[in-house]
Every structure is written in C-alpha cells, then in structure tokens.
Design an enzyme around this catalytic site. Structure first.
Site, PDB file in Angstrom:
ATOM      1  N   SER A  69      -8.513  14.705 -50.554  1.00  0.00           N
ATOM      2  CA  SER A  69      -7.133  14.308 -50.821  1.00  0.00           C
ATOM      3  C   SER A  69      -6.439  15.273 -51.782  1.00  0.00           C
ATOM      4  CB  SER A  69      -7.102  12.906 -51.439  1.00  0.00           C
ATOM      5  OG  SER A  69      -7.692  11.963 -50.584  1.00  0.00           O
TER       6      SER A  69
HETATM    7  N1  SAH Z   1     -12.149  10.172 -51.289  1.00  0.00           N
HETATM    8  C1  SAH Z   1     -12.061  11.443 -50.594  1.00  0.00           C
HETATM    9  C2  SAH Z   1     -11.121  11.379 -49.418  1.00  0.00           C
HETATM   10  C3  SAH Z   1     -11.878  11.411 -48.141  1.00  0.00           C
HETATM   11  S1  SAH Z   1     -10.895  11.241 -46.669  1.00  0.00           S
HETATM   12  C4  SAH Z   1     -11.689  12.530 -51.602  1.00  0.00           C
HETATM   13  O1  SAH Z   1     -12.162  12.452 -52.703  1.00  0.00           O
HETATM   14  O2  SAH Z   1     -10.985  13.469 -51.278  1.00  0.00           O
HETATM   15  C5  SAH Z   1     -11.346   9.598 -46.183  1.00  0.00           C
HETATM   16  C6  SAH Z   1     -12.783   9.349 -45.792  1.00  0.00           C
HETATM   17  O3  SAH Z   1     -12.865   7.995 -45.348  1.00  0.00           O
HETATM   18  C7  SAH Z   1     -13.320  10.205 -44.656  1.00  0.00           C
HETATM   19  O4  SAH Z   1     -14.436  10.922 -45.081  1.00  0.00           O
HETATM   20  C8  SAH Z   1     -13.705   9.181 -43.572  1.00  0.00           C
HETATM   21  O5  SAH Z   1     -14.875   9.519 -42.856  1.00  0.00           O
HETATM   22  C9  SAH Z   1     -13.914   7.925 -44.409  1.00  0.00           C
HETATM   23  N2  SAH Z   1     -13.828   6.657 -43.698  1.00  0.00           N
HETATM   24  C10 SAH Z   1     -12.997   6.277 -42.697  1.00  0.00           C
HETATM   25  N3  SAH Z   1     -13.266   5.011 -42.311  1.00  0.00           N
HETATM   26  C11 SAH Z   1     -14.287   4.575 -43.099  1.00  0.00           C
HETATM   27  C12 SAH Z   1     -15.023   3.340 -43.196  1.00  0.00           C
HETATM   28  N4  SAH Z   1     -14.770   2.280 -42.429  1.00  0.00           N
HETATM   29  N5  SAH Z   1     -16.000   3.259 -44.126  1.00  0.00           N
HETATM   30  C13 SAH Z   1     -16.290   4.313 -44.936  1.00  0.00           C
HETATM   31  N6  SAH Z   1     -15.631   5.496 -44.885  1.00  0.00           N
HETATM   32  C14 SAH Z   1     -14.643   5.619 -43.988  1.00  0.00           C
END
Ligand code: SAH
Length: 223
Positions: A69
C-alpha cells in the site's frame, strides 16, 4: 519492533522525507504513527527490482498480482485505529508484511492473515530478517478473522470488501475500532472506521476515498 541495528540501511534520509512530505504534510500528527513509519525500513518489504521506488507516494507490485500500500494509506489506517501502545491487533491482508511491521511498532502483538501462501512466507522472511518477533503471520481466509487469538483491541483490513465482515466485528474487544476499505470490487471504495458506541449503536466514519485490491473469501467478494 525493529531492532535498531537492523534499520541502519542507508535509506534513513529518504524515509524521513517520506514521513515529512507524504504523511505529516497531509495532516497525520499521531506521534506513535509517525515514529513507527520512521522506524520501519520500507525497502525491506518490496521486491529487489522495486527498491529504488520504496519511498515513492504510491503502491508498488509485490508479486502474485498484489501490492504494498501507499505509505500515506498505511499511516491513515494505523492512525484511524487510535492505538496508544500495548494493544493486540489483527491485520487482514499481510501482503509483504509492511503494514503489519508498522502496527507491530506500536502494538504489543499483531496477528496478520494472508490468503496467498507465497506472500505469507515472504512476509515471515521479511519480518524475521528485521528481528521483528511480535508479528505473527497466518495463511488463511482472513475475511473470517483469526478466531484463535481473539478478541483484538483493533482490526485493520488492507483489502476491500462489500461490507465489514460480521466475523471481524465479533472478534473485536469492547471499545475497539476496525479500519477497512468498503465498496466495489475494483472501483470506488471508502476507507471506513467502525466502532460500537457506548449505547451499542454502530458508528462509522469515512476517512478517505481509496482503491485497494479485493478481499476474496467467505465474508469478502467470494473466492
Ligand atoms: N498490508 C499490505 C497490503 C497488501 S495488499 C501492505 O502492508 O502493504 C492486500 C492483501 O490482501 C493481498 O496480499 C491479498 O492477497 C490479501 N487478501 C485478499 N483477500 C484476503 C483474505 N480473504 N484473507 C487474507 N488476505 C487476503
């Protein structure tokens, strides 16, 4: 917590510039959040080919079609949780582990759930390399939370869903907050801050228009 020996990486000036220009200049003044962003080396959470862009003002690809993000959104989400230090926090959507590491600077303990096994592994490696021991990464459908360690004082969701999952509301301790992007699968989403008032009524505040990857799962947009 990042051990200070592990953050001496030559990116301190870039990180300071990021905090001042992208975070403080946009109105985030929570001292714990600013200190956490100053402490966590963001370049340690991006793929080698993206490291030169680690402190830029936008999301970056991390593999498996997912992203790390934008720093401001991590700061806004963390500030929205209203942490004072020492809490137990749940994060849904670990990705590369950056936001989990930021939360771990403030909270006593973080549980973070990622549905893609390869990303969960990568996040564990990134966190271990920095000596961060209070962030626990689990591979599961986070739309159902992580009941094994509930209740949590705060919950951050970093993928967008159609609504805040009932499972997450059920795993929140009294007085806690959930920050989560809610909206269309690929389109317009709003970062919401949800809590229960003293009268038991739901309180919802809109923090910002955002664009996140979808929350896939039983209480998200489906598989
Ligand atoms: N927190 C991260 C952002 C990651 S993007 C950061 O520090 O930048 C969002 C993430 O959510 C992705 O890796 C995706 O695989 C995950 N995601 C989507 N649906 C999900 C679910 N039901 N359970 C766990 N993770 C999920």
């Amino acid at each position: 917590m990042v051990h200070p020996d592990n953050a001496g990486d030559g990116h301190a000036a870039e990180r300071e510039r990021m905090v001042v220009r992208q975070i403080e200049a946009r109105g985030i003044s929570d001292a714990l959040v600013l200190a956490a962003l100053r402490a966590v080396p963001r370049e340690a959470f991006v793929p080698a080919g993206e490291r030169a862009f680690a402190y830029e003002d936008h999301p970056l690809p991390i593999g498996a079609g997912q992203t790390i993000s934008q720093p401001y959104i991590v700061a806004l989400t963390t500030a929205g949780l209203g942490l004072r230090g020492g809490e137990r926090v749940l994060e849904i959507g670990t990705g590369c582990g950056y936001a989990a590491a930021v939360l771990g600077q403030i909270a006593a303990e973080v549980h973070s759930v990622e549905r893609i096994d390869a990303l969960a592994e990568q996040a564990r490696d990134n966190l271990a390399r920095l000596g961060i021991a209070n962030v626990h990464v689990h591979c599961a459908d986070g739309s159902l939370g992580w009941p094994a360690a509930a209740p949590y004082d705060a919950i951050a969701v970093t993928a967008a869903g159609p609504e805040i999952p009932a499972a997450l509301k059920a795993q929140l301790a009294p007085g806690g907050r959930i920050v989560m992007p809610v909206g269309d699968r690929h389109g317009h989403q709003v970062l919401l801050c949800w809590s229960l008032g003293a009268d038991g009524r739901e309180q919802v505040e809109s923090l910002c228009d955002v664009r996140f990857v979808p929350l896939l799962g039983a209480q998200g947009f489906g598989a």
